[in-house]
Design a protein around this motif. Structure first.
Motif, short mmCIF file in Angstrom:
data_model
loop_
_atom_site.label_atom_id
_atom_site.label_comp_id
_atom_site.label_asym_id
_atom_site.label_seq_id
_atom_site.Cartn_x
_atom_site.Cartn_y
_atom_site.Cartn_z
N GLY A 1 -22.88 83.60 90.34
CA GLY A 1 -22.73 84.79 89.49
C GLY A 1 -21.55 84.68 88.57
O GLY A 1 -21.61 85.11 87.39
N ILE B 1 -22.47 82.39 85.67
CA ILE B 1 -23.28 83.09 84.67
C ILE B 1 -22.40 83.97 83.80
O ILE B 1 -22.56 84.04 82.56
CB ILE B 1 -24.37 83.93 85.37
CG1 ILE B 1 -25.36 83.02 86.10
CG2 ILE B 1 -25.10 84.82 84.39
CD1 ILE B 1 -26.19 82.17 85.20
N ALA C 1 -29.26 86.86 85.55
CA ALA C 1 -28.24 87.60 86.30
C ALA C 1 -28.89 88.61 87.24
O ALA C 1 -28.47 88.78 88.40
CB ALA C 1 -27.29 88.30 85.33
N THR C 2 -29.94 89.29 86.75
CA THR C 2 -30.61 90.28 87.59
C THR C 2 -31.27 89.63 88.81
O THR C 2 -31.18 90.14 89.93
CB THR C 2 -31.65 91.05 86.78
OG1 THR C 2 -31.02 91.66 85.64
CG2 THR C 2 -32.31 92.12 87.62
N SER D 1 -19.47 86.84 93.28
CA SER D 1 -20.71 86.62 92.55
C SER D 1 -21.41 87.94 92.23
O SER D 1 -21.84 88.16 91.09
CB SER D 1 -21.64 85.73 93.37
OG SER D 1 -22.85 85.50 92.69
N CYS E 1 -21.61 91.16 84.25
CA CYS E 1 -22.43 90.48 83.23
C CYS E 1 -23.50 91.41 82.70
O CYS E 1 -23.72 91.52 81.48
CB CYS E 1 -23.06 89.23 83.83
SG CYS E 1 -24.16 88.35 82.70
N LEU F 1 -28.65 88.64 91.28
CA LEU F 1 -28.07 89.82 91.93
C LEU F 1 -28.99 90.32 93.05
O LEU F 1 -28.52 90.64 94.16
CB LEU F 1 -27.84 90.92 90.89
CG LEU F 1 -27.28 92.24 91.45
CD1 LEU F 1 -25.91 92.02 92.08
CD2 LEU F 1 -27.19 93.29 90.35
N LEU G 1 -21.98 89.36 88.48
CA LEU G 1 -23.31 89.65 87.94
C LEU G 1 -23.42 91.08 87.46
O LEU G 1 -24.06 91.37 86.44
CB LEU G 1 -24.37 89.37 89.01
CG LEU G 1 -24.55 87.89 89.39
CD1 LEU G 1 -25.46 87.76 90.60
CD2 LEU G 1 -25.12 87.10 88.21
#
Length: 1401
Positions: free
Chosen positions: A1314, A1317, A1113-1114, A1078, A1085, A1117, A1082
């Motif tokens: 993640g 996404i 995503a941020t 994940s 991504c 993360l 991320l």
């Protein structure tokens, strides 16, 4: 005593006829010669046998003898004096036979005594030429009729006896003489007797001794006790060496060789030494190696060296030659010939002694022995020898003797007489004693400035038990106070009279010890000393001051400071004199002493009437006591807790009077000024006596009719103008518009209002606690009764008074007994208020130090047994929900009680009750054993406490351990954890050292439980609520036991869970692997979004979509990173790292919610573009909305959750860094928003699908657009469940005993968010894929470089040529490039079409 005459008869040749004629003449006619005045009692005949054989016949010899006798007697009687005999006794008329006296011999004397008649012993030597005549002559005289009497010249003479005494066999130069039976040699010549040579081992004749010729005597005499050899025989120890090889058989007395040697040697010894005077026996003792050394013993009379040396030669002659006797090896030990003296006579340690040995002979060498060891010259031993012709002297000097020098000392002189070795030994036993001072002055204490002491000076003395002639004494003074004296000496004692002066004893030196050393000396080096310790005191000037003048009110505090000008005191004590009662102030917490400053502070925080009186502070120095006093008057004032208020909390109506009351005990003489204070306004109170109480009341009316809460209290002021306020009364104002439902007893209330009233008033007091009423169905109904019983209330008041009493220590045992009796009587009571009150009592009195008597400890523990019974488990669960769990308070109380136990006779008793067991010990200087206590009397469970290196603890410190069998069941624990052993607490009465280590062994109670933890109860955790913690302990599991090693002291136990999770379970693998995927996804991504940002954000809808994807995503993360932080916090360190755990939980909660709200923003943008087609909103406005929604809403949820739950310590779980579920349901603050967002996204998806399937009038529904709409629905249908419904499965994991499949599914979906996404939010976008492909082609790269170069002047500071900077710009909605010449399309339909295409691709 008969006089003795000496004659010698010479026999030439005797003729037969003449002999007969002479005999006839003698015996036939009575001769006048026998009539001498002489009584012959003894006639001693000595016969000499010459070497030739011409001896006369026995008849002739007898005739000559008698003729000589008659003639001699006749002439003797005619003599007038003692002139020598000068004429012949008988002439030659007898023929050739003649008797010729030998007048020339010196000892021929005739002793003549005047009448009365004298007795004479006459020795007559008869020489025979033929030895064969000897026996006939003996026989003749034996048969001769005696006594024989005759008259010679009218003098009667009687011959009483005629005996042969001595027989000598002559040779050329010497004779060999022997004594006849019944005769012996006189003692005067005994040492000169040398036996005659003989070749026979067993001579038949008596021992003959060699005499030189002429033999002039002395001759044998009648044997008596003084004769030679007739005294007590002497044992002569001798030895000789045989020059033959030594055989081991000679050690064995039963061996043939030993027997043969002994027989042969005994025979030779008896033969050789047989003729020693008084000889008894000669016996071989033993054989020793060194060739063959023979030790033997000779028992005989006194013998001279010459005699022994002669006998030694005979032994060598008689012993067979194979024995190879060494003639020069004969050695004899001379006994009792050594004069041994020791100086001084009494020897003491430290003396120098002189040992002197003397013999009357010349010694060749001298040796000294001590205990069998030879003494050589050394630093302490010196030897000196002095030899001369007449005497030898040896002196041994030993300096500084010790008791090891005691023992037997032997001096040995070695000498030689011819071939005889002579050994002289002297032995003396020396006893070295310590010089003991047996009587002395005792250590004493003297007051320097006492007039009596100065007038009568003290006298010190010390004495020994002996009077020694050279004894001397001396005194030495050593101490800060140099008081000297005058010494004197008498007999065996020395005295020292002190000269005590006030000026020599300063105040700061009071209590100083001066040592007087009495030293006695013997004069030979030994000395003994004794220290007499005199402690000098000075009467101190004591002052006492008070923080108040003379009075203080009840409930107020005061302090007394006692000071002395003497700092060297022994102790300080406080006493309280009240009337005729004198009691010691034993409040340990109240008294603070500073020894260096000589001050003691008595601090009373809450004064009661018990503290009223005169305080006496006494400084003690030995037997000297100095005091000061002050009187404190305690003025009555009710204590805050003794003021009864009514109500405690009540609703009141506007403009309607509300009665408020305060009551106190009427047992007071003080007239108080009482006022009621409401909202800082004072109102006068109406006083009224009700029974034993004084009650004050006031009817308060509120005129401001706004809904608010009012606070009221009553204030009491005494004559000292000191005041006390009651507890607050809470008044809740009812607005006018509200409907009154309850109105009983003038107490009004709305539905649901709460009324809290104080408990009932008793005869002399009131009950602690309260009653809670609730307005329900138009009446006040009691919801809870927290009033304690009358008995417990009385104990609560007594405990409160005892703790604040100056005699708390002495009163505690009786109180504990009363407390035990009352709790046993009320053991069936199920009131939580009573239970909490008893715990409060136990905690309050645990601060009082008390002697560790078994009965006292038993009373305290029995009370605990009653309140922790299984029947009260539900009450404990209710009490533990309070701010401070009552069970934690109880544990603290028992621990503090055991810590304050004072040893009795240096022991702590072993006490066991139903649920408690106490053991302890006192650390002493002599006790070096480890602290090792076994607890085995609490049911089937056992425990052990081991503390080593207790010798590092201060002396007289105590160690006490208590084992609890029931307390573990009532202490709060985490979910799915159980106390599975005894709880053990250990306390020290002193500070522990740095290397302290305690080892405890716990037996498991339930063997089915797993995953043991060594835990201790930390009273400071959970905002001082207390909790189990496992820091600073190591665990070792052995079969059914768990061993815990810890470096601190608190209550310990072991926690275990019913199910032990697998260390590497499926969930763990999925979580760890999925989390890595994940985070990586991320990151990828975010990188992809930054690379293609310019290409895919060419319109507003696409731009907003990618802003949402990038922030989602941020957020995920950041949340995953904080999840890694929580993974580093183990269950065991959860409590210690609580701050980190709270922070991690907050950020995980916040950023996971951010991810969901950004997903919601994405759905809302789609909904907006498809539903509100004709409505157009600027990009800036849309960004503001989505950022507020994406970060603002989650922040509100997260902050609200932590603000509400953290103060109650219910924000996080006990065993994990995540929102709490059991206590506060805080996890719903995440689950509800997440599931609501999932539901809303599903709703938006459904609306979009319907919108596509049923378009509005004017909407384009061509084939291409319909395909695009289906693509949008497909994206939403896949992404929303994957990112949202994951937490739907998470909700199922909260349910206890949920199926493991839900856990696995939740871990799988949550860990791969993640990846979802990345795949469905980024890589599934065709425009992103095309942009990546174009970016990778070389031509595209070149054109991009050209374009970048041409646009460099219009590129913002965070340029798109820098991926990470571009990512930052994208995150906050920056395009990364300013558009100068182009404008955004304004047509709504066109923008809507572009947006749909962007979402699909």
């Amino acid at each position: 005593m008969p006089q003795r005459q000496f004659f010698e008869l010479a026999d030439e040749r005797a003729q037969g006829p003449k002999e007969a004629q002479l005999l006839s003449w003698i015996w036939g006619t009575p001769l006048q010669i026998w009539h001498l005045n002489l009584l012959l009692r003894v006639l001693i005949l000595r016969l000499y046998s010459k070497a030739d054989n011409n001896m006369p016949s026995p008849i002739t010899a007898a005739l000559h003898l008698l003729s000589l006798l008659a003639t001699t007697c006749f002439q003797t009687s005619q003599a007038s004096g003692f002139d020598p005999f000068t004429q012949y006794a008988i002439g030659r008329e007898v023929g050739e036979e003649s008797f010729q006296p030998e007048l020339q011999r010196q000892k021929r004397n005739v002793l003549i005594f005047d009448p009365p008649p004298l007795e004479y012993a006459i020795d007559i030597e008869v020489s025979l030429t033929n030895s064969s005549f000897l026996e006939p002559i003996k026989e003749y005289f034996r048969n001769f009729p005696l006594p024989f009497s005759t008259d010679i010249s009218d003098v009667e003479m009687t011959v009483s006896s005629i005996n042969v005494t001595t027989v000598c066999v002559t040779s050329e130069n010497e004779s060999c003489c022997s004594c006849e039976s019944g005769y012996a040699w006189p003692s005067t010549g005994c040492s000169d007797l040398i036996s005659c040579p003989s070749t026979s081992l067993a001579p038949s004749q008596p021992c003959g001794y060699t005499r030189e010729r002429p033999f002039l005597g002395p001759y044998c005499e009648p044997q008596n006790k003084d004769s030679c050899g007739m005294g007590e025989p002497t044992v002569i120890n001798m030895s000789v060496r045989l020059d033959t090889a030594f055989h081991d058989d000679l050690r064995n007395h039963s061996s043939q060789l030993y027997k043969k040697y002994k027989a042969d040697l005994d025979k030779a010894f008896n033969a050789g030494y047989g003729c020693l005077p008084g000889f008894v026996s000669a016996t071989t003792i033993d054989f020793k190696p060194g060739s063959v050394d023979v030790n033997y013993r000779v028992e005989a009379g006194s013998a001279s060296f010459h005699q022994l040396e002669h006998s030694n030669r005979l032994v060598a002659q008689y012993l067979d030659e194979p024995y190879n006797i060494v003639p020069t090896s004969f050695t004899t030990e001379i006994m009792n010939s050594t004069n041994f003296t020791v100086s001084p006579a009494h020897v003491f340690e430290g003396d120098t002694i002189h040992l002197v040995c003397e013999i009357n002979a010349t010694a060749e060498n001298t040796t000294w022995h001590h205990g069998g060891q030879i003494i050589l010259n050394s630093s302490r031993h010196s030897m000196k020898t002095d030899n001369n012709a007449a005497m030898s002297q040896a002196v041994l000097t030993i300096s500084n003797v010790t008791q090891e020098d005691s023992g037997t000392y032997t001096c040995t002189f070695a000498s030689r007489y011819l071939s005889l070795n002579l050994i002289y030994r002297g032995t003396e036993e020396i006893q070295v004693s310590p010089l003991r001072i047996i009587s002395y002055s005792n250590n004493d204490k003297i007051s320097c400035n006492s007039p009596e002491i100065q007038a009568n000076s003290p006298v010190l003395f010390c004495c020994i038990d002996l009077q020694l002639p050279l004894l001397t004494g001396d005194w030495k003074v050593n101490g800060a106070i140099n008081i000297t004296g005058v010494a004197s000496f008498s007999s065996n004692c020395t005295e020292y009279r002190l000269n005590v002066m006030d000026s020599l004893c300063l105040a700061e030196q009071s209590g100083t010890v001066t040592t007087y050393t009495c030293e006695l000396q013997t004069g030979h080096g030994a000395r003994s000393s004794w220290d007499i310790r005199i402690t000098y005191f000075r009467e101190a000037q004591v002052r006492i001051s008070s923080s108040v003048n003379t009075s203080v009110s009840v409930g107020y505090g005061f302090s007394l400071k006692c000071e002395s000008d003497v700092s060297n005191y022994d102790s300080i004590r406080w006493e309280l004199h009240s009337g005729d009662r004198i009691q010691a102030v034993e409040c340990t917490a109240c008294i603070t002493t500073n020894k260096s400053m000589a001050t003691s502070m008595l601090q009373v925080n809450t004064a009661t009437q018990d503290w009223n009186g005169t305080y006496v502070c006494t400084f003690s120095q030995g037997s000297l006591n100095n005091s000061a006093s002050v009187t404190i008057n305690v003025i009555p004032l009710p204590l805050k807790q003794h003021i009864w208020i009514d109500p405690i909390e009540a609703p009141i109506m506007c403009r309607t009077p509300q009665a408020i009351n305060c009551c106190i005990s009427a047992n007071t003489v003080e007239d108080y000024d009482v006022k009621f204070v409401v909202q800082e306004k004072e109102f006068p109170a109406e006083k009224k006596k009700q029974g034993n109480f004084l009650c004050y009341s006031y009817n308060y009316t509120e005129t401001e009719c706004r809904g608010k809460e009012l606070e009221a209290y009553c204030k009491f002021v005494n004559s000292m103008k000191q005041e006390v306020n009651s507890e607050r009364i809470q008044l809740n104002l009812i607005p006018d518009k509200d409907i009154i439902s309850c109105s009983a007893n003038n107490t009004f209330g709305r539905e649901g209002d709460v009324l809290i009233k104080s408990c009932s008033v008793l005869n002399t007091t009131f009950l602690q606690g309260s009653k809670i009423y609730k307005c329900c169905s138009k009446s006040w109904k009691m919801e809870k009764n927290d009033c304690v019983s009358e008995q417990i209330n009385s104990l609560l008041l007594m405990a409160e008074s005892l703790v604040n009493s100056p005699s708390a220590k002495t009163g505690l045992p009786n109180f504990l007994q009363n407390l035990k009796n009352q709790t046993v009587l009320l053991q069936d009571d199920n009131s939580s208020a009573n239970l909490a009150a008893v715990v409060t009592i136990l905690y309050n009195i645990s601060s009082i130090p008390v002697e560790a008597k078994e009965s006292t400890v038993m009373d305290y523990f029995t009370t605990v047994d009653v309140i922790v019974a299984d029947s009260k488990k539900e009450l404990w669960a209710d009490l533990n929900r309070g701010r401070t769990p009552t069970s934690s308070l109880l544990l603290n109380a028992v621990e503090r009680f055991s810590e304050n136990l004072l040893p009795v006779n240096n022991t702590i008793p072993h006490v066991t009750t139903e649920t408690l067991e106490l053991q302890g010990m006192v650390v002493t200087e002599q006790n070096h054993a480890d602290y090792n206590k076994d607890f085995s009397q609490l049911g089937n469970l056992t425990a052990n406490v081991l503390i080593d290196k207790i010798e590092t603890l201060p002396p007289n410190s105590t160690i006490v351990s208590v084992a609890y069998s029931a307390l573990g069941r009532i202490l709060p624990v985490n979910v799915n954890m159980y106390v599975n052993s005894l709880v053990v607490s250990t306390v020290l009465s002193c500070e522990r050292n740095q290397n302290f280590l305690i080892n405890m062994t716990f037996q498991k109670e339930n063997l089915s439980l797993k995953e043991p933890q060594c835990v201790f109860w930390d009273f400071n955790l959970n905002n001082s609520r207390g909790s189990w913690d496992n820091q600073s302990c190591t665990l070792r599991e052995e079969a059914d036991n768990v061993i815990c090693s810890c470096n601190h002291l608190t209550p310990f136990s072991i926690l275990m869970s019913p199910d032990k999770p697998a260390e590497n379970s499926v969930e763990d693998y999925i979580t760890h692997i999925g989390l890595a995927i994940s985070i990586l996804s991320l990151v990828v991504c975010i990188v992809i979004e930054s690379l293609v940002w310019k290409t895919v954000t060419n319109n507003t809808t696409s731009y907003m979509r990618h802003v949402c994807i990038l922030n989602t995503a941020t957020s995920l993360l950041i949340a995953d990173i904080w999840f890694i932080v929580t993974a580093s916090i183990s269950k065991h360190s959860m409590q210690r790292r609580r701050d980190i755990c709270v922070a991690a939980t907050f950020f995980i909660h916040l950023f996971y919610l951010c991810g969901f709200f950004w997903m919601l923003s994405l759905g809302l943008i789609l909904f907006y573009r498809l539903v509100f087609i004709l409505h157009n909103t600027s990009k800036t406005c849309q960004k503001a909305v989505v950022f507020c929604l994406g970060y603002g809403c989650p922040f509100v949820f997260a902050v609200t959750t932590i603000a509400v739950t953290l103060p109650w310590d219910t924000y996080t779980r006990k065993d994990a860094c995540w929102l709490n579920w059991e206590d506060s349901k805080a996890v719903l603050a995440f689950v509800i928003p997440a599931l609501a967002i999932v539901a809303m996204n599903l709703f938006i998806t459904a609306v979009v699908i319907i919108k596509i399937l049923r378009p509005n009038i004017g909407d384009r529904t061509n084939k291409q657009e319909r395909k695009t709409l289906f693509q949008i629905c497909k994206s939403l249908v896949i992404l929303t469940p994957l990112l949202g419904l994951t937490w739907g499965f998470g909700l199922t994991t909260i349910v206890r005993n949920s199926h493991q499949a839900f856990h696995v599914l939740f871990a799988l979906l949550n860990a791969l968010q993640g990846l979802f996404i990345l795949v469905f939010g980024t890589l599934w976008d065709n425009k992103i894929k095309e942009a990546l492909l174009k970016r990778n082609s070389l031509s595209r790269w070149s054109s991009q470089q050209t374009k970048s170069t041409s646009l460099i002047l219009v590129t913002p500071m965070f340029s798109m040529s820098y991926p990470f900077s571009r990512t930052f710009n994208n995150l906050f909605g920056k395009t990364g490039k300013y558009t100068v010449s182009s404008s955004e399309p304004s047509s709504a339909s066109t923008e809507n079409t572009s947006k749909s295409d962007s979402l699909l691709n």
